[in-house]
Each structure stands twice: as C-alpha cells, then as structure tokens.
Design an enzyme around this catalytic site. Structure first.
Site, PDB file in Angstrom:
ATOM      1  CB  SER A  39       0.099   3.860  -3.423  1.00  0.00           C
ATOM      2  OG  SER A  39       0.032   2.904  -2.391  1.00  0.00           O
ATOM      3  CE  LYS A  80       2.842   3.901   0.215  1.00  0.00           C
ATOM      4  NZ  LYS A  80       1.895   4.230  -0.807  1.00  0.00           N
TER       5      LYS A  80
END
Length: 183
Positions: A39, A80
């Site tokens: 990701s 993230k």
C-alpha cells in the site's frame, strides 16, 4: 570469594540496567515496525523495516504528508501518509489533491503517476461523499497509502483518531540496500 561475589553483583546490576533502558526505549521512545503489503509502494516496499518515533506527537502535532503508524480497526498496525489534518476539506479531482479548495502538490507520487497510463493513480472523491462529513473532525487524521489503487486507508476505514497513532516513521533501516530517510 567476596571479590568474586562483588564483581558478579556489579555485572548483574549492569545487565538489569541495560534491560530496563532497552525496554523504556522500545516501549516509550522508538520501536521497529515491518511494512506489510504494497500500500505504500513505490516509496516503501513490503518487508521494509522502519523505526517508529513514538515521542514525535507527544511533543508536536502531525504535519501533512508525515508517514504515520497507527492501530487499525483490524487489530493491526498500518503505515500510511497523512493527507488531511483536523478541519481540512479533502478532495481529489483529475488526480490532483485539493485541500480546502486549493491544489496541493504531492512530489512523492510523481514516479507512480508517470508509470500509470490507463487511469489516474487516485480516483476522484470528495470527503463528504466518502465519510459523510465535509471536513476532518478535530482529533482525527485522514490518511492514504501512496499506492492509491491498492491501499486500505481512510477512504475505506474512516478517519484515524489521534489516540490510535503510535508515532511517525521516516527511516528505513532494512534491508540495507533500501536504507533511506523518507520525506
């Protein structure tokens, strides 16, 4: 005999102090974390090892584009990038990030955008249509992975409460060939 006991006792004390110091550093200041998945590609790779600075947000506030580690709803820790801060209105239009109506550059995505030819890297959305709120709530962050097409992030799991943020990470230390400071 007492000299040997005294020397052994000194070694035991030194070892105990070292273990206590290591535990304090590990649990309160810095911790290792492993990137799990794709990701954050192309900036972070699966199985990269990083250092999490747990103290960073005890003395300061998150900044846009910081890479953070947080406890996700799936009882896992996620890595993230901070996109929206409290009070921000977040929108993507034609692969461009808009914060509070102003376009914002994302230099860390330039390479990824060049590689994709069939569609945008980040599909269009407005915060309100995704989360039902016009702005990021106080005490929360809106985060996204750099690999926008394949990231489970605030678009799907929602805003991240500051209490869930473990800390900031910016140093890849393993494998040695990937050693870098990430901005």
């Amino acid at each position: 005999m007492t000299r040997q006991k005294s020397e052994a006792w000194e070694w035991i004390k030194a070892l105990a102090i070292a273990v206590i110091l290591a535990a304090v550093i590990r649990y309160f200041l810095f911790a290792p974390i492993v990137v799990d998945g794709l990701s954050m590609m192309p900036n972070l790779h699966d199985q990269n090892r990083m250092i999490v600075n747990k103290l960073s947000y005890s003395i300061g506030e998150p900044k846009r584009f910081d890479i953070v580690v947080f406890h996700a709803p799936e009882q896992k820790d996620y890595i993230k990038r901070v996109i929206g801060l409290p009070g921000d209105h977040v929108e993507y239009k034609n692969d461009i990030l808009y914060i509070n109506g102003e376009p914002v550059e994302e230099p860390y995505l330039e390479g990824a955008k060049m590689e994709i030819v069939d569609a945008p890297l980040t599909f269009d959305f407005e915060l309100e249509e995704l989360r039902g709120q016009k702005a990021v709530p106080e005490g929360h962050l809106f985060v996204m992975g750099d690999n926008r097409r394949f990231s489970k992030d605030s678009r799907s799991i929602g805003f991240i409460a500051m209490e869930e943020v473990i800390g900031k990470t910016s140093i890849v230390y393993w494998p040695i060939s990937d050693f870098q400071y990430i901005k």
